[in-house]
Design a protein around this motif. Structure first.
Motif, PDB file in Angstrom:
ATOM      1  N   ASP A  41       6.739  38.111  74.321  1.00 57.21           N
ATOM      2  CA  ASP A  41       7.672  37.578  75.100  1.00 57.21           C
ATOM      3  C   ASP A  41       9.084  36.676  74.949  1.00 57.21           C
ATOM      4  O   ASP A  41       9.394  36.147  74.717  1.00 57.21           O
ATOM      5  N   CYS A  42      10.169  38.563  74.671  1.00 54.42           N
ATOM      6  CA  CYS A  42      11.451  37.728  74.132  1.00 54.42           C
ATOM      7  C   CYS A  42      12.507  38.127  75.078  1.00 54.42           C
ATOM      8  O   CYS A  42      12.805  38.624  75.772  1.00 54.42           O
ATOM      9  N   ILE A  43      13.218  36.637  75.606  1.00 54.43           N
ATOM     10  CA  ILE A  43      14.301  36.997  76.439  1.00 54.43           C
ATOM     11  C   ILE A  43      15.476  36.854  76.361  1.00 54.43           C
ATOM     12  O   ILE A  43      15.898  35.565  75.533  1.00 54.43           O
ATOM     13  N   ASN A  44      16.772  37.483  76.229  1.00 54.07           N
ATOM     14  CA  ASN A  44      17.466  37.304  76.006  1.00 54.07           C
ATOM     15  C   ASN A  44      17.548  37.289  74.797  1.00 54.07           C
ATOM     16  O   ASN A  44      17.913  36.275  74.348  1.00 54.07           O
ATOM     17  N   ASN A  45      16.664  37.286  73.782  1.00 52.50           N
ATOM     18  CA  ASN A  45      16.615  37.063  72.298  1.00 52.50           C
ATOM     19  C   ASN A  45      16.229  37.743  71.215  1.00 52.50           C
ATOM     20  O   ASN A  45      15.083  38.284  70.242  1.00 52.50           O
ATOM     21  N   PRO A  46      17.278  38.969  71.501  1.00 57.07           N
ATOM     22  CA  PRO A  46      16.820  40.022  70.326  1.00 57.07           C
ATOM     23  C   PRO A  46      16.585  39.661  69.068  1.00 57.07           C
ATOM     24  O   PRO A  46      15.839  40.491  68.115  1.00 57.07           O
ATOM     25  N   GLN A  70      12.083  42.099  75.767  1.00 62.16           N
ATOM     26  CA  GLN A  70      11.937  42.772  74.669  1.00 62.16           C
ATOM     27  C   GLN A  70      10.056  42.287  74.698  1.00 62.16           C
ATOM     28  O   GLN A  70      10.252  41.109  74.249  1.00 62.16           O
ATOM     29  N   ILE A  71       9.527  43.128  74.203  1.00 67.94           N
ATOM     30  CA  ILE A  71       7.742  42.860  73.979  1.00 67.94           C
ATOM     31  C   ILE A  71       7.851  43.414  72.706  1.00 67.94           C
ATOM     32  O   ILE A  71       7.986  44.472  72.575  1.00 67.94           O
ATOM     33  N   ALA A  72       6.891  42.782  71.788  1.00 67.12           N
ATOM     34  CA  ALA A  72       6.267  42.527  69.954  1.00 67.12           C
ATOM     35  C   ALA A  72       5.432  42.379  70.535  1.00 67.12           C
ATOM     36  O   ALA A  72       4.428  41.170  71.051  1.00 67.12           O
TER      37      ALA A  72
END
Length: 439
Positions: free
Chosen positions: A393-398, A357-359
């Motif tokens: 960039d968040c990997i498996n980290n909502p 997930q990219i913010a």
């Protein structure tokens, strides 16, 4: 998948009060939805070149590719909704010509010979896959992925022991590669650049993906120069890769998926005389250079949210959240409003057990901070520009993703000297509006 969804076919739909949307994908449907939500009661006509009712594209490289038996699940809206909303969707029909006859009235000519008058015009024509022009590129078994038909055709070839070569280490390539691997294929990814998804993420995230993909059994080669394809009886049998010395190596392939990006569909915009450069140029209200046409979705090139960073002034975003937000702004514009695009852009990609997930937008950043351990497959990389958070960039980290997204939206600072510490919950900082320090 069901056939084309249609609303009322009353004669008033040919009237000049019509709101015309050229393109029946995600952006087009979202615009029609937003217009109705904003109180626009004019007849709306959507025209889409594909013969299917409007559908979602993200599942084509993942769930639908694995099991294409129920295309109905892809539908964005059913035919009943379109009819209730007085929205006509003409599928399998293209617009061959557009002309503004006055400041408030125009006419479209379709491939079926229909002439449709309109009082407002929106272009949401999307994009098409970028193609390779190399020897053997027209062999059977070489695929691109954009439509439901593309996904069905590719799915037919995926199976136990099939050898799939994916050309392009971007999001589509990685998603298809993982879906194929789970289906029993032997997969090789060939990327021309020296790291995966290099245009979207930093080197830390790229390195993680390389290692994670390889751990799962997929072969990856970066810096790969594709020279062509060989075939047998009209079907692809190998991909030719040129090494640093100029020699050719052949990589066996039963199937090839080419995923090297897309090209925005701007033909109609060019014929209208609109400014075009890597998409249709629009302002913060989604208005094109003629001052009356709006454009949105994958084919719209807008000012960089938050203002220029260095020499980067404009951007074209290819994502569902962007299509939704641009549709909301475009609807407000067509209703006479003055709202500008100010949302925090975000994006996601699912690849088996890896959810990215990219913010925000990392363009022009001058520093990154790693939060967590990439080997655990749960971490974040936060991007800063002059000590100010601009993206992550968040990997498996909502949870961290939501914290970053909220911080970017509200302006609450997440200082780089604090965020590296996984013992400090980012959401607590955001909710408190101040820095918390773990002891």
């Amino acid at each position: 998948m069901t056939g084309c969804a249609s609303g009322s076919r009353k004669p008033k739909h040919e009237h000049r009060r019509n709101a015309l949307i050229v393109g029946a994908g995600q952006a087009g449907v979202e615009l029609a939805t937003a217009l109705r939500a904003a109180g626009d009661d004019r007849p709306i006509t959507m025209i889409g070149a594909e013969r299917h009712a409007p559908y979602q594209r993200p599942p084509l490289s993942k769930g639908f590719l694995k099991d294409p038996s129920d295309a109905g699940k892809l539908l964005l809206r059913d035919s009943t909704w379109f009819a209730q909303q007085d929205i006509t969707v003409a599928c399998g029909e293209s617009v061959d010509g557009l002309v503004w006859e006055s400041d408030s009235a125009g006419k479209a000519l379709t491939s079926t010979g229909r002439k449709i008058g309109f009082a407002s015009l929106a272009l949401a024509t999307g994009a098409t896959p970028r193609r390779l022009s190399l020897p053997g590129a027209d062999l059977g078994g070489i695929h691109y992925l954009r439509s439901v038909e593309d996904a069905r055709t590719l799915a037919q070839g995926l199976g136990q022991s099939a050898k799939l070569v994916v050309i392009g280490g971007g999001f589509i390539g990685l998603e298809v590669a993982e879906t194929a691997r789970q289906s029993g294929c032997r997969v090789t990814i060939l990327e021309a650049a020296h790291r995966l998804i290099g245009r979207a993420v930093c080197e830390t995230t790229s390195t993680f993906y390389l290692q994670a993909v390889q751990r799962r059994g997929t072969k990856v080669r970066t810096g790969a120069e594709i020279a062509g394809f060989t075939g047998e009886n009209g079907s692809v049998r190998s991909v030719q890769v040129r090494d640093a010395t100029g020699n050719l190596e052949e990589i066996a392939a039963d199937l090839v998926l080419i995923g090297i990006g897309v090209v925005p569909e701007t033909g109609l915009a060019e014929r209208l005389g609109l400014a075009v450069d890597n998409g249709v140029h629009v302002d913060e209200r989604m208005v094109a250079s003629d001052g009356r046409t709006v454009a949105l979705g994958d084919m719209a090139n807008m000012p960089l949210p938050g203002g220029p960073r260095g020499d980067i002034e404009r951007i074209r975003l290819e994502s569902v959240p962007n299509a939704i937000e641009q549709a909301r702004i475009a609807a407000a514009t067509l209703m006479g409003g003055t709202e500008s695009y100010s949302a925090v852009p975000w994006f996601w990609s699912d690849q088996g057990g890896i959810k990215l997930q990219i913010a925000g937008l990392s363009h022009g950043h001058d520093r990154t901070v790693l939060r967590g351990d990439p080997d655990s497959e749960k971490f974040c990389v936060l991007y800063y520009l002059r000590e100010q958070l601009v993206a992550a960039d968040c990997i498996n980290n909502p949870r961290d993703f939501m914290a970053v997204k909220t911080a970017l939206r509200t302006g609450v600072p997440l200082p780089p000297d604090v965020v590296w510490d996984v013992g400090v919950p980012l959401m607590e900082i955001v909710r408190g509006g101040q820095v918390a320090v773990s002891i």
